[in-house]
Enzyme design. Structure first.
Site, short mmCIF file in Angstrom:
data_model
loop_
_atom_site.label_atom_id
_atom_site.label_comp_id
_atom_site.label_asym_id
_atom_site.label_seq_id
_atom_site.Cartn_x
_atom_site.Cartn_y
_atom_site.Cartn_z
N THR A 1 0.82 -1.22 0.00
CA THR A 1 0.00 0.00 0.00
C THR A 1 0.85 1.26 0.00
O THR A 1 1.97 1.27 0.53
CB THR A 1 -0.91 0.00 1.24
OG1 THR A 1 -1.53 1.28 1.38
CG2 THR A 1 -0.14 -0.26 2.52
N TYR B 1 -1.53 0.18 10.20
CA TYR B 1 -1.86 -0.57 8.97
C TYR B 1 -0.68 -0.49 7.99
O TYR B 1 -0.18 -1.51 7.50
CB TYR B 1 -3.14 0.03 8.34
CG TYR B 1 -3.35 -0.42 6.92
CD1 TYR B 1 -3.62 -1.76 6.64
CD2 TYR B 1 -3.25 0.47 5.85
CE1 TYR B 1 -3.79 -2.18 5.32
CE2 TYR B 1 -3.42 0.06 4.55
CZ TYR B 1 -3.68 -1.27 4.29
OH TYR B 1 -3.84 -1.68 2.99
N1 UFG Z 1 -13.02 10.62 3.33
C1 UFG Z 1 -13.95 11.54 3.73
N2 UFG Z 1 -15.14 11.10 4.23
C2 UFG Z 1 -15.44 9.76 4.36
C3 UFG Z 1 -14.47 8.82 3.92
C4 UFG Z 1 -13.27 9.28 3.43
O1 UFG Z 1 -13.74 12.74 3.65
O2 UFG Z 1 -16.53 9.44 4.83
C5 UFG Z 1 -11.75 11.09 2.77
C6 UFG Z 1 -10.55 10.61 3.54
O3 UFG Z 1 -10.23 11.49 4.57
C7 UFG Z 1 -9.49 10.58 2.44
C8 UFG Z 1 -10.28 10.25 1.18
O4 UFG Z 1 -11.63 10.56 1.47
O5 UFG Z 1 -8.93 11.83 2.29
C9 UFG Z 1 -10.19 8.81 0.78
O6 UFG Z 1 -10.47 8.01 1.92
P1 UFG Z 1 -10.69 6.43 1.86
O7 UFG Z 1 -11.10 6.02 3.23
O8 UFG Z 1 -11.60 6.12 0.71
O9 UFG Z 1 -9.27 5.84 1.49
P2 UFG Z 1 -7.83 6.19 2.16
O10 UFG Z 1 -7.22 7.31 1.43
O11 UFG Z 1 -7.93 6.26 3.63
O12 UFG Z 1 -7.03 4.88 1.75
C10 UFG Z 1 -6.05 4.44 2.58
C11 UFG Z 1 -4.78 4.17 1.80
C12 UFG Z 1 -4.86 2.89 1.07
C13 UFG Z 1 -5.35 1.85 1.98
C14 UFG Z 1 -6.68 2.21 2.51
C15 UFG Z 1 -7.19 1.14 3.42
O13 UFG Z 1 -4.53 5.21 0.91
O14 UFG Z 1 -3.60 2.52 0.61
O15 UFG Z 1 -6.55 3.37 3.25
O16 UFG Z 1 -8.51 1.27 3.68
F1 UFG Z 1 -5.40 0.65 1.34
#
Ligand code: UFG
Length: 333
Positions: free
Chosen positions: A122, A146
């Site tokens: 990741t 993680y």
């Molecule tokens: N976000 C919101 N509101 C929400 C959900 C997410 O604003 O309800 C924002 C988060 O803060 C982030 C973006 O949307 O800025 C994307 O969030 P995700 O939860 O969809 O994904 P992440 O960026 O947290 O993903 C991360 C890592 C991946 C990993 C994954 C595991 O980038 O490599 O978490 O769940 F695999």
């Protein structure tokens, strides 16, 4: 020891989101995927392209029996916990499953002479980015357990390589999103924490609004920037990694991203356009463990393995996810 079945691939986490899409790609490429999944987060209906063996990574006896029965030529290792927020509150759960569980898998591979693995890593292994476009040589300083658990596995793979000749293709995903373009499988996390499915739930009226986690970041619109990559393009990269290993490739790590960043508000705007519906939002606090921007360069895998993303423009990602999210009933099978 009996001969490996050359086209049989053991897919841990094969009933999960990325694992199931990769099983479909493996079957299309002529392989026989055997899913090994404890079904804590995976779904039996998602394992449609080969046998499903229910078991836990920590269960060495069960793993041994599956290796003996199917004699896989290689392993694709997806099984892991992947909730960043949860990993901050319960790190032991992540180290036990993702690190100790993987150690059990690697020892089983060693004992059964399986010397090739494609591993789901990741971009969370990089931590806070020091470059606009993260390349594979960016320092790896994860800021959540993680990411740390995945980095520890990367290290174990190197050590097993030196000691036992294991060869590993490590794929560092940015934000996996979208669903199978044929509509056969898609994202079905419980709980769902990922932005795109939550935004689409808000568009469909299945939830009242989506909360934007912080709008005071130093970005153009104040919200976090991510690099979204279609799960079917990710799946194809695994097949290419496997083929490279079959041809004798040395171990390598590759980013899987698009090189293009979209803010949370961009995603909301695209979703409104694709769905033709308003997406109600409210602004909440920052989520702990969230870096402000994660955008990756996938130049290395494009050059070395010939990977070409074909579904990863944000409209296609959202459009396939939207069709999947409106399937009505996911209790297939
Ligand atoms: N976000 C919101 N509101 C929400 C959900 C997410 O604003 O309800 C924002 C988060 O803060 C982030 C973006 O949307 O800025 C994307 O969030 P995700 O939860 O969809 O994904 P992440 O960026 O947290 O993903 C991360 C890592 C991946 C990993 C994954 C595991 O980038 O490599 O978490 O769940 F695999």
């Amino acid at each position: 020891m009996s001969q490996a079945a050359q086209n049989t691939i053991l897919v841990t986490g094969g009933a999960g989101y990325i694992g199931s899409h990769t099983c479909k790609a493996l079957a299309a490429a002529g392989y026989k995927p055997v899913s090994y999944d404890n079904l804590i987060y995976g779904h039996p209906w998602a394992a449609r392209w080969g046998p499903l063996e229910v078991g836990d990574l920590a269960d060495r006896n069960r793993l041994n029996a599956v290796f003996e029965r199917f004699r896989p030529a290689a392993v694709m290792h997806f099984a892991a916990y992947a909730y960043v927020g949860e990993s901050m509150n319960d790190p032991g759960k992540y180290y036990r499953n993702n690190v100790v569980g993987t150690l059990s898998l690697l020892e089983a591979m060693r004992d059964h002479d399986v010397g090739q693995i494609v591993f789901s890593s990741t971009c969370a292994t990089y931590g806070v980015p020091e470059q606009e476009l993260i390349a594979e040589d960016h320092p790896q300083r994860p800021i959540n357990p993680y990411g740390a658990s995945k980095l520890m596995v990367e290290r174990m793979l190197q050590d097993f390589g030196k000691a036992h000749g294991l060869r590993a293709i490590v794929l560092r995903y940015f934000n996996a999103a979208g669903a199978d373009p044929d509509g056969e499988i898609g994202e079905a996390h419980d709980p769902e924490t990922h932005l795109i499915p939550l935004v689409l739930d808000a568009a469909a009226g299945r939830r009242p609004a989506v909360t934007i986690f912080g709008d005071d970041y130093a970005t153009t619109d104040g919200t976090c920037i991510r690099d979204y990559i279609h799960v079917t393009d990710l799946a194809q990269a695994h097949v290419l990694g496997l083929r490279a290993l079959e041809l004798g490739a040395a171990s390598a790590a590759y980013n899987l991203g698009n090189g293009q960043g979209f803010s949370v508000r961009d995603v909301v705007a695209y979703a409104e356009r694709v769905t033709g519906r308003p997406v109600p939002t409210r602004t909440g606090a920052r989520r702990p463990g969230d870096p402000l921007r994660l955008v990756g360069s996938a130049a290395r895998i494009q050059e070395e393995l010939g990977w070409r993303p074909v579904h990863s423009d944000l409209e296609t990602i959202i459009e396939t996810a939207w069709r999947w999210s409106n399937r009505g009933d996911n209790s297939f099978g």
